[in-house]
Design a protein around this motif. Structure first.
Motif, PDB file in Angstrom:
ATOM      1  N   UNK A  49      32.463 -17.171 -25.254  1.00  0.00           N
ATOM      2  CA  UNK A  49      32.859 -18.567 -25.059  1.00  0.00           C
ATOM      3  C   UNK A  49      34.340 -18.697 -24.716  1.00  0.00           C
ATOM      4  N   UNK A  50      35.160 -17.769 -25.178  1.00  0.00           N
ATOM      5  CA  UNK A  50      36.593 -17.825 -24.904  1.00  0.00           C
ATOM      6  C   UNK A  50      36.965 -17.254 -23.539  1.00  0.00           C
ATOM      7  N   UNK A  51      36.064 -16.490 -22.952  1.00  0.00           N
ATOM      8  CA  UNK A  51      36.377 -15.822 -21.683  1.00  0.00           C
ATOM      9  C   UNK A  51      36.225 -16.817 -20.530  1.00  0.00           C
ATOM     10  N   UNK A  52      37.082 -16.699 -19.508  1.00  0.00           N
ATOM     11  CA  UNK A  52      36.893 -17.543 -18.339  1.00  0.00           C
ATOM     12  C   UNK A  52      35.596 -17.178 -17.647  1.00  0.00           C
ATOM     13  N   UNK A  53      34.963 -18.136 -16.982  1.00  0.00           N
ATOM     14  CA  UNK A  53      33.703 -17.809 -16.301  1.00  0.00           C
ATOM     15  C   UNK A  53      33.966 -16.775 -15.195  1.00  0.00           C
ATOM     16  N   UNK A  54      32.977 -15.918 -14.917  1.00  0.00           N
ATOM     17  CA  UNK A  54      33.160 -14.916 -13.871  1.00  0.00           C
ATOM     18  C   UNK A  54      33.342 -15.590 -12.515  1.00  0.00           C
TER      19      UNK A  54
END
Length: 147
Positions: free
Chosen positions: A137-142
């Motif tokens: 959830x914390x990662x930017x979308x690919x």
């Protein structure tokens, strides 16, 4: 065409299956010493392949996102997660064998020890899943490649 976020969707589905497995293990732990041999055998057959598949999906979908972040703290998190995979694999094997032994009346563990083993495993797995879902959830979308 394979969508870029498909591996993350597969990982989330695997997490759902792993949480459902944990619910089954908790039901067994709660019913000790009177457990269904059929349920024990079903869970014993599922635990190792499901943990292995989930780990494979994490390594294919989540780990590259952590590596691409170039954040030193996420790099340390990635190293910890890799080490946890080895421990989780060993624990899954131990749980599978204990469930099989319980189902075939060859239980080497007392009901208390069996309950402790199962609870340690499913609580650890639940914690692992929730932690990794928070990371996702914390990662930017690919990137979609259509920019």
């Amino acid at each position: 065409m394979i969508l870029p976020n498909r591996p993350l969707e597969a990982l989330q589905q695997s997490y759902g299956e792993l949480l459902a497995l944990c619910d089954g293990l908790e039901a067994v732990a709660d019913s000790l010493p009177q457990v269904s041999a059929r349920i024990c055998l079903t869970l014993a057959a599922r635990v190792e392949p499901l943990v292995a598949r989930t780990q494979d999906l994490e390594e294919a979908a989540l780990f590259p996102l952590l590596e691409a972040s170039h954040n030193p703290q996420l790099g340390r998190t990635l190293a910890r997660l890799r080490a946890e995979h080895l421990a989780d694999h060993g624990a899954a094997t131990e749980v599978s064998e204990a469930l099989h032994d319980q189902a075939t009346d060859h239980a080497a563990l007392s009901p208390d020890a069996m309950g402790y083993l199962l609870r340690s495993f499913f609580e650890s797995m639940r914690r692992h899943v929730h932690s990794e879902q928070e990371l996702i959830a914390m990662m930017p979308p690919p990137a979609t490649g259509t920019d």
